[in-house]
Design a protein around this motif. Sequence first.
Motif, PDB file in Angstrom:
ATOM      1  N   LYS A 105      57.298  27.478  50.184  1.00  0.00           N
ATOM      2  CA  LYS A 105      57.146  26.721  48.940  1.00  0.00           C
ATOM      3  C   LYS A 105      56.579  27.622  47.855  1.00  0.00           C
ATOM      4  N   GLY A 106      57.085  27.479  46.637  1.00  0.00           N
ATOM      5  CA  GLY A 106      56.635  28.294  45.523  1.00  0.00           C
ATOM      6  C   GLY A 106      55.335  27.768  44.939  1.00  0.00           C
ATOM      7  N   CYS A 107      54.337  28.648  44.823  1.00  0.00           N
ATOM      8  CA  CYS A 107      53.035  28.280  44.257  1.00  0.00           C
ATOM      9  C   CYS A 107      53.047  28.618  42.761  1.00  0.00           C
ATOM     10  N   VAL A 108      53.020  27.604  41.935  1.00  0.00           N
ATOM     11  CA  VAL A 108      53.216  27.790  40.497  1.00  0.00           C
ATOM     12  C   VAL A 108      51.917  28.243  39.837  1.00  0.00           C
ATOM     13  N   HIS A 109      51.967  29.446  39.252  1.00  0.00           N
ATOM     14  CA  HIS A 109      50.805  29.992  38.549  1.00  0.00           C
ATOM     15  C   HIS A 109      51.174  30.347  37.113  1.00  0.00           C
ATOM     16  N   THR A 110      50.259  30.062  36.217  1.00  0.00           N
ATOM     17  CA  THR A 110      50.402  30.452  34.816  1.00  0.00           C
ATOM     18  C   THR A 110      49.678  31.780  34.592  1.00  0.00           C
ATOM     19  N   HIS A 111      49.876  32.329  33.392  1.00  0.00           N
ATOM     20  CA  HIS A 111      49.111  33.526  33.035  1.00  0.00           C
ATOM     21  C   HIS A 111      47.615  33.239  33.152  1.00  0.00           C
ATOM     22  N   ARG A 112      47.212  32.023  32.805  1.00  0.00           N
ATOM     23  CA  ARG A 112      45.788  31.686  32.834  1.00  0.00           C
ATOM     24  C   ARG A 112      45.229  31.671  34.255  1.00  0.00           C
ATOM     25  N   THR A 113      45.935  31.044  35.195  1.00  0.00           N
ATOM     26  CA  THR A 113      45.407  30.992  36.561  1.00  0.00           C
ATOM     27  C   THR A 113      45.374  32.379  37.192  1.00  0.00           C
ATOM     28  N   VAL A 114      46.324  33.235  36.843  1.00  0.00           N
ATOM     29  CA  VAL A 114      46.305  34.609  37.352  1.00  0.00           C
ATOM     30  C   VAL A 114      45.126  35.376  36.758  1.00  0.00           C
ATOM     31  N   GLN A 115      44.867  35.147  35.475  1.00  0.00           N
ATOM     32  CA  GLN A 115      43.768  35.856  34.813  1.00  0.00           C
ATOM     33  C   GLN A 115      42.407  35.504  35.413  1.00  0.00           C
ATOM     34  N   VAL A 116      42.273  34.286  35.936  1.00  0.00           N
ATOM     35  CA  VAL A 116      40.977  33.867  36.467  1.00  0.00           C
ATOM     36  C   VAL A 116      40.505  34.813  37.571  1.00  0.00           C
ATOM     37  N   THR A 117      41.355  35.061  38.571  1.00  0.00           N
ATOM     38  CA  THR A 117      40.927  35.931  39.671  1.00  0.00           C
ATOM     39  C   THR A 117      40.989  37.403  39.285  1.00  0.00           C
ATOM     40  N   LEU A 118      41.889  37.746  38.367  1.00  0.00           N
ATOM     41  CA  LEU A 118      42.000  39.128  37.910  1.00  0.00           C
ATOM     42  C   LEU A 118      40.717  39.547  37.186  1.00  0.00           C
ATOM     43  N   VAL A 119      40.354  38.795  36.154  1.00  0.00           N
ATOM     44  CA  VAL A 119      39.159  39.111  35.370  1.00  0.00           C
ATOM     45  C   VAL A 119      37.896  38.854  36.184  1.00  0.00           C
ATOM     46  N   GLY A 120      37.913  37.765  36.967  1.00  0.00           N
ATOM     47  CA  GLY A 120      36.740  37.425  37.760  1.00  0.00           C
ATOM     48  C   GLY A 120      36.348  38.517  38.729  1.00  0.00           C
ATOM     49  N   SER A 121      37.325  39.157  39.356  1.00  0.00           N
ATOM     50  CA  SER A 121      37.006  40.213  40.316  1.00  0.00           C
ATOM     51  C   SER A 121      36.325  41.392  39.636  1.00  0.00           C
ATOM     52  N   LEU A 122      36.678  41.631  38.374  1.00  0.00           N
ATOM     53  CA  LEU A 122      36.092  42.749  37.640  1.00  0.00           C
ATOM     54  C   LEU A 122      34.690  42.434  37.150  1.00  0.00           C
ATOM     55  N   VAL A 123      34.425  41.176  36.872  1.00  0.00           N
ATOM     56  CA  VAL A 123      33.068  40.782  36.492  1.00  0.00           C
ATOM     57  C   VAL A 123      32.168  40.819  37.724  1.00  0.00           C
ATOM     58  N   TRP A 124      32.717  40.390  38.869  1.00  0.00           N
ATOM     59  CA  TRP A 124      31.957  40.346  40.119  1.00  0.00           C
ATOM     60  C   TRP A 124      31.653  41.753  40.624  1.00  0.00           C
ATOM     61  N   ASN A 125      32.652  42.607  40.567  1.00  0.00           N
ATOM     62  CA  ASN A 125      32.527  43.972  41.088  1.00  0.00           C
ATOM     63  C   ASN A 125      33.187  44.912  40.089  1.00  0.00           C
ATOM     64  N   PRO A 126      32.472  45.342  39.048  1.00  0.00           N
ATOM     65  CA  PRO A 126      33.072  46.050  37.906  1.00  0.00           C
ATOM     66  C   PRO A 126      33.863  47.295  38.287  1.00  0.00           C
ATOM     67  N   MET A 127      34.925  47.523  37.522  1.00  0.00           N
ATOM     68  CA  MET A 127      35.805  48.670  37.664  1.00  0.00           C
ATOM     69  C   MET A 127      36.024  49.241  36.266  1.00  0.00           C
ATOM     70  N   THR A 128      36.144  50.554  36.149  1.00  0.00           N
ATOM     71  CA  THR A 128      36.316  51.174  34.843  1.00  0.00           C
ATOM     72  C   THR A 128      37.583  52.014  34.809  1.00  0.00           C
ATOM     73  N   GLU A 129      37.828  52.607  33.649  1.00  0.00           N
ATOM     74  CA  GLU A 129      39.005  53.467  33.489  1.00  0.00           C
ATOM     75  C   GLU A 129      38.894  54.733  34.331  1.00  0.00           C
ATOM     76  N   HIS A 130      37.720  55.012  34.866  1.00  0.00           N
ATOM     77  CA  HIS A 130      37.535  56.204  35.689  1.00  0.00           C
ATOM     78  C   HIS A 130      37.772  55.937  37.169  1.00  0.00           C
ATOM     79  N   ASP A 131      37.973  54.690  37.526  1.00  0.00           N
ATOM     80  CA  ASP A 131      38.219  54.358  38.932  1.00  0.00           C
ATOM     81  C   ASP A 131      39.664  54.637  39.314  1.00  0.00           C
ATOM     82  N   ILE A 132      39.820  55.097  40.541  1.00  0.00           N
ATOM     83  CA  ILE A 132      41.149  55.393  41.089  1.00  0.00           C
ATOM     84  C   ILE A 132      41.318  54.550  42.339  1.00  0.00           C
ATOM     85  N   SER A 133      42.354  53.733  42.361  1.00  0.00           N
ATOM     86  CA  SER A 133      42.572  52.783  43.449  1.00  0.00           C
ATOM     87  C   SER A 133      43.700  53.236  44.358  1.00  0.00           C
ATOM     88  N   LEU A 134      43.461  53.192  45.666  1.00  0.00           N
ATOM     89  CA  LEU A 134      44.533  53.415  46.636  1.00  0.00           C
ATOM     90  C   LEU A 134      45.278  52.099  46.787  1.00  0.00           C
TER      91      LEU A 134
END
Length: 563
Positions: A217-246
């Motif tokens: 089943k398709g889980c319908v997400h808007t830009h807003r619902t995606v932004q919640v966990t995207l931005v929230g993770s960065l507030v919870w555990n900050p990441m900067t332009e100097h971070d390199i992710s595997l």
Amino acid sequence: MLDRHKSVWPEGVPHHLDLPEQTLTQNLINAAAQYAQRPAVIYHGNTLTYAQLSQQVDALAGYLQNVAGVTRGDRVLLYMQNSAHFVIGYYAILRADAVVIPVNPMSRHAELQHYARDAGADVMLAGQELTSFATPLVDEGLLNTIIVGHYGELADPGYDIPLPAPMDTLDPAAIAGPGVVRWSDAVARGERPAAPQATPDDLAVIPYSSGTTGQPKGCVHTHRTVQVTLVGSLVWNPMTEHDISLTVLPLFHVTGMQAAMNSPLYSGGCLVIMTRWNRVVAAELIKRYHVTRWRSISTMVIDLLNDPDFARYDLSSLTAVGGGGAPMPEAIAKRLKGMTGLDYIEGYGLSETMAALHMNPPAAAKRQCLGIPIFDVDSRILGVSDGAQLGPNEVGEIVTSAPQVFLGYWQNEEATKQAFFQLDGKTFFRTGDLGYYDEDGYFFMVDRVKRMINAAGFKVWPAEVEALMHRNPDIAEVCIIGTPDPRRGETVKAYVVLTAAAQNRVTAQDIIEWCKTEMAAYKCPRDIAFVDALPKSASGKVLWRALQDQERANLAQAEAADG
């Protein structure tokens, strides 16, 4: 609303999340403007700066709109492995004001048919190694256009770490056929997309989550619902332009999509992308590019730590390791801590919540723990039989009310209705997971309410596998159960009743090989038991639990005999 966890809330982190009023498309536009010459993607020795990434995204988005006929709100299938192409394709679909339908690259013909029909998509972006599974959909009238990318065209041909097979031997000149367009040709046209029209409340991503009714089943997400966990993770555990992710978690899955692609790009960081997991390559990339953050699943960490040469790997650049999908064994977490000095930070989320609902506080993490409810999340435990709210250490179903919860299942009103309910004036979502919270407000997983099988972190729903296997003309009846596996946690077993014509002709291996052509490998049964009949209730329902219990009893008896 439970508030026990507020006592362990990270210091300096707000309890409420203020979101930017913008789309995922704007996230990349902003990052490209601010970090134009910084590396955005490193893929097999080739680096794309933010300016180059944005340019490729715009060119592909222009092709989607001006040539492929994609319009605002159209759904586009993204059927690729981790690669620079995946990142470009994902953001190009959004830049075209369309909706990303991420498809597991292990999916095969029957599954692709369902995604195309259900989503109403007639355009697909695909990796060349997957083309043979996708092109039949053009002949069947389900797709009009397939834009096919050869991963090597965005890699350094002289790089000392080759692309994994079979991508290393594919010839991009072979990309051809009805409805098929070569990715590099589409981008080379230099088409310009129209100005973005999507708003934060437009649809953005519809990941498919398997359910108990047989079809994903398709889980319908808007830009807003995606932004919640995207931005929230960065507030919870900050990441900067100097971070390199595997970036090795599958990007089609919401955890990899958010933690290993969207969040780093929002921050102006760099992605070092792995197409396929390989512990030796992962260790080398961490050392070579001074990777600071690695989001993974427990099986990857287990594999890396079990490497006889682990002691010689230089992982000193890592500052954060964590993930979800399957619990991290206590013994492995201790070894990781002892060898790297890092705690494996676990979280909890679903496709329906676009990744994290709960996360462990970085400075107060508990092992084998789902963490605590994060920003504006109200999670509770309800009794499975009576729906009563339960207290600490009482096991029940995890239910949640949160801003990242999806809008509902795509074109499936009945499933949506069953997934939600009202409590204390709020709309809650039933996760289907059994768990409890402790005195400090940390949540722990116990089991699944339904039949789900957790195979190395991949969710397998027996009803879906049964529905696909029933397409085999040699199978009269089938029942799927989970059976313990020392490496994968659980694996898939099928009890099969053959048709009369198939008796004494079809073997277990024949069934397994057929399954490999029709469904993702992790869903395929690894053990086939032929039976004359399946146990059934008086109403005719298959008694899957009886088979499950018998399987466990047989294994316990075998272990006792060996002991």
